[in-house]
Design an enzyme around this catalytic site. Structure first.
Site, PDB file in Angstrom:
ATOM      1  N   ARG A   1       0.804  -1.215   0.000  1.00 35.69           N
ATOM      2  CA  ARG A   1       0.000   0.000   0.000  1.00 35.69           C
ATOM      3  C   ARG A   1       0.840   1.268   0.000  1.00 35.69           C
ATOM      4  O   ARG A   1       0.657   2.162  -0.837  1.00 35.69           O
ATOM      5  CB  ARG A   1      -0.932   0.040   1.237  1.00 35.69           C
ATOM      6  CG  ARG A   1      -2.197  -0.756   1.098  1.00 35.69           C
ATOM      7  CD  ARG A   1      -2.576  -1.338   2.442  1.00 35.69           C
ATOM      8  NE  ARG A   1      -1.580  -2.340   2.761  1.00 35.69           N
ATOM      9  CZ  ARG A   1      -1.689  -3.617   2.385  1.00 35.69           C
ATOM     10  NH1 ARG A   1      -2.759  -4.018   1.794  1.00 35.69           N
ATOM     11  NH2 ARG A   1      -0.724  -4.484   2.641  1.00 35.69           N
ATOM     12  N   THR A   2       1.759   1.387   0.961  1.00 37.47           N
ATOM     13  CA  THR A   2       2.488   2.647   1.147  1.00 37.47           C
ATOM     14  C   THR A   2       3.339   2.958  -0.081  1.00 37.47           C
ATOM     15  O   THR A   2       3.364   4.096  -0.565  1.00 37.47           O
ATOM     16  CB  THR A   2       3.367   2.556   2.414  1.00 37.47           C
ATOM     17  OG1 THR A   2       2.567   2.037   3.474  1.00 37.47           O
ATOM     18  CG2 THR A   2       3.929   3.904   2.802  1.00 37.47           C
TER      19      THR A   2
ATOM     20  N   LYS B   1      26.418  -5.537  -0.776  1.00 38.57           N
ATOM     21  CA  LYS B   1      27.888  -5.475  -0.922  1.00 38.57           C
ATOM     22  C   LYS B   1      28.506  -4.636   0.188  1.00 38.57           C
ATOM     23  O   LYS B   1      29.692  -4.335   0.160  1.00 38.57           O
ATOM     24  CB  LYS B   1      28.247  -4.875  -2.283  1.00 38.57           C
ATOM     25  CG  LYS B   1      27.706  -5.663  -3.462  1.00 38.57           C
ATOM     26  CD  LYS B   1      28.003  -4.932  -4.767  1.00 38.57           C
ATOM     27  CE  LYS B   1      27.132  -5.459  -5.889  1.00 38.57           C
ATOM     28  NZ  LYS B   1      27.087  -4.545  -7.029  1.00 38.57           N
TER      29      LYS B   1
ATOM     30  N   ARG C   1      11.082   3.821   3.837  1.00 38.47           N
ATOM     31  CA  ARG C   1      10.647   2.810   4.822  1.00 38.47           C
ATOM     32  C   ARG C   1      11.872   2.024   5.237  1.00 38.47           C
ATOM     33  O   ARG C   1      12.672   1.611   4.384  1.00 38.47           O
ATOM     34  CB  ARG C   1       9.608   1.868   4.229  1.00 38.47           C
ATOM     35  CG  ARG C   1       9.337   0.693   5.171  1.00 38.47           C
ATOM     36  CD  ARG C   1       8.123  -0.084   4.811  1.00 38.47           C
ATOM     37  NE  ARG C   1       6.921   0.675   5.106  1.00 38.47           N
ATOM     38  CZ  ARG C   1       5.694   0.148   5.074  1.00 38.47           C
ATOM     39  NH1 ARG C   1       5.523  -1.122   4.760  1.00 38.47           N
ATOM     40  NH2 ARG C   1       4.645   0.886   5.348  1.00 38.47           N
TER      41      ARG C   1
ATOM     42  N   HIS D   1       4.544   5.697  11.687  1.00 37.41           N
ATOM     43  CA  HIS D   1       4.105   5.565  10.288  1.00 37.41           C
ATOM     44  C   HIS D   1       3.161   6.749  10.051  1.00 37.41           C
ATOM     45  O   HIS D   1       1.940   6.597  10.013  1.00 37.41           O
ATOM     46  CB  HIS D   1       3.390   4.223  10.107  1.00 37.41           C
ATOM     47  CG  HIS D   1       3.138   3.822   8.685  1.00 37.41           C
ATOM     48  ND1 HIS D   1       3.315   4.673   7.604  1.00 37.41           N
ATOM     49  CD2 HIS D   1       2.696   2.654   8.162  1.00 37.41           C
ATOM     50  CE1 HIS D   1       2.993   4.031   6.496  1.00 37.41           C
ATOM     51  NE2 HIS D   1       2.622   2.809   6.803  1.00 37.41           N
TER      52      HIS D   1
HETATM   53  N1   CP Z   1      -0.437  -0.090   5.832  1.00 41.88           N
HETATM   54  C1   CP Z   1       0.782  -0.327   5.334  1.00 41.88           C
HETATM   55  O1   CP Z   1       1.794   0.301   5.714  1.00 41.88           O
HETATM   56  O2   CP Z   1       0.801  -1.314   4.382  1.00 41.88           O
HETATM   57  P1   CP Z   1       2.096  -1.754   3.553  1.00 41.88           P
HETATM   58  O3   CP Z   1       3.044  -2.413   4.528  1.00 41.88           O
HETATM   59  O4   CP Z   1       1.602  -2.693   2.503  1.00 41.88           O
HETATM   60  O5   CP Z   1       2.711  -0.520   2.984  1.00 41.88           O
END
Ligand code: CP
Length: 306
Positions: free
Chosen positions: A59-60, A87, A109, A137
């Site tokens: 999603r993100t 590496k 992320r 998040h």
């Molecule tokens: N909600 C969320 O962060 O989903 P993903 O891990 O798929 O990005």
């Protein structure tokens, strides 16, 4: 044009209530844009954005990429697998090499809490945290709060229960900060073993019984059990977890009022929520995903103009 009080989006903790309202109002406008036949605007035509994903995402990652493309930004996508990290290249070297290609913003992320802040202090680019380990998040919390606002109106006085694996959840902490700053009350609910020791110090209610949370709340945000972050057994079995904390239609209907059901995804169907609930009219799970694009467009747009 109003501006955010921060140069980066590292966590909701750094945002003011005014920042959150500005993001919502900007997202309202972008939501209108993405529902038009022509979904693209030229706002970030001169901006290049790199999406650095050191941890899996559906999603993100897709939502940021789409938001960037809807704003006409140039987009680079980087995944840890298949990169030169294997590496021995460091995070800072990886980021600086990407920035040498004239990149303006990084969406990242990372599995380590604090990684986005670490990067923001060491490289010359705007950093957006797309989830840092068990820490924050922020865009998920913003889209969650925006989705509640869309369904129930102003968040002021609304009661939101965040249910499940609180201990390992970055969504839980960001939700607490975001909902409180938007005027909502928050309850954290889950097994004692998955509740942080000092949860009450966040200014939230704490419950260890799903039925009690459902009796109290207007909205229940059901969190995924994060098996991949568990180094030991936190409950006897998935079956027992589902019996105690899994949301079924029977439990939902036993509550004395209608409750809006949310889940950040990915869902473990039959564990934290049954398919019957996830796919019902109580659920706004796919609205959350839709709103994620508008929220991320707003964040990118506002940070590019700060
Ligand atoms: N909600 C969320 O962060 O989903 P993903 O891990 O798929 O990005």
């Amino acid at each position: 044009m109003s501006q955010l009080s921060t140069d980066h989006l590292l966590g909701i903790k750094d945002l003011t209530p005014e920042d959150i309202q500005l993001i919502f109002k900007t997202a309202d406008q972008f939501k209108e844009v993405i529902n038009r036949p022509i979904k693209k605007v030229p706002s970030l035509r001169d901006i290049t954005i790199a999406n650095l994903f050191f941890e899996n995402s559906t999603r993100t990652k897709l939502s940021f990429e789409l938001a960037e493309k809807r704003l006409s930004a140039d987009v680079l996508n980087f995944s840890a697998s298949g990169s030169s990290l294997s590496k021995g290249e460091t995070l800072i070297d990886t980021a600086n090499n990407i920035l040498a290609m004239k990149v303006d913003m990084i969406v990242m992320r990372h599995p380590n809490p604090g990684a986005a802040e670490f990067l923001s202090r060491r490289v010359k680019a705007t950093i957006i945290n797309a989830g840092d380990g068990t820490h924050e998040h922020p865009t998920q919390a913003l889209l969650d709060a925006f989705s509640i606002r869309e369904r129930l109106g102003d968040l002021s006085g609304k009661k939101v229960a965040v249910v499940g694996d609180i201990l390992h959840s970055r969504v839980a902490l960001s939700n607490v900060f975001c909902l409180q700053k938007a005027g909502a009350e928050v309850m954290l609910c889950g097994p004692r073993t998955l509740m942080p020791l000092h949860a009450e110090s966040l200014g939230v209610k704490v419950s260890y019984r799903l039925e009690e949370a459902l009796e109290w709340c207007d909205v229940a945000n059901m969190l995924r059990v994060q098996k991949e972050r568990m180094d030991k057994g936190y409950f006897p079995s998935i079956r027992e977890y589902a019996m105690q904390y899994g949301l079924t239609m029977k439990k939902l209907k036993a509550a004395s009022r209608d409750i809006v059901i949310m889940h950040p995804g990915p869902i473990n169907r039959g564990v934290e929520i049954t398919s019957e609930v996830a796919d019902s009219d109580y659920s706004i799970i796919l609205n959350q995903v839709e709103n994620g694009v508008a929220i991320r467009m707003a964040v990118l747009y506002l940070l590019a103009n700060t």
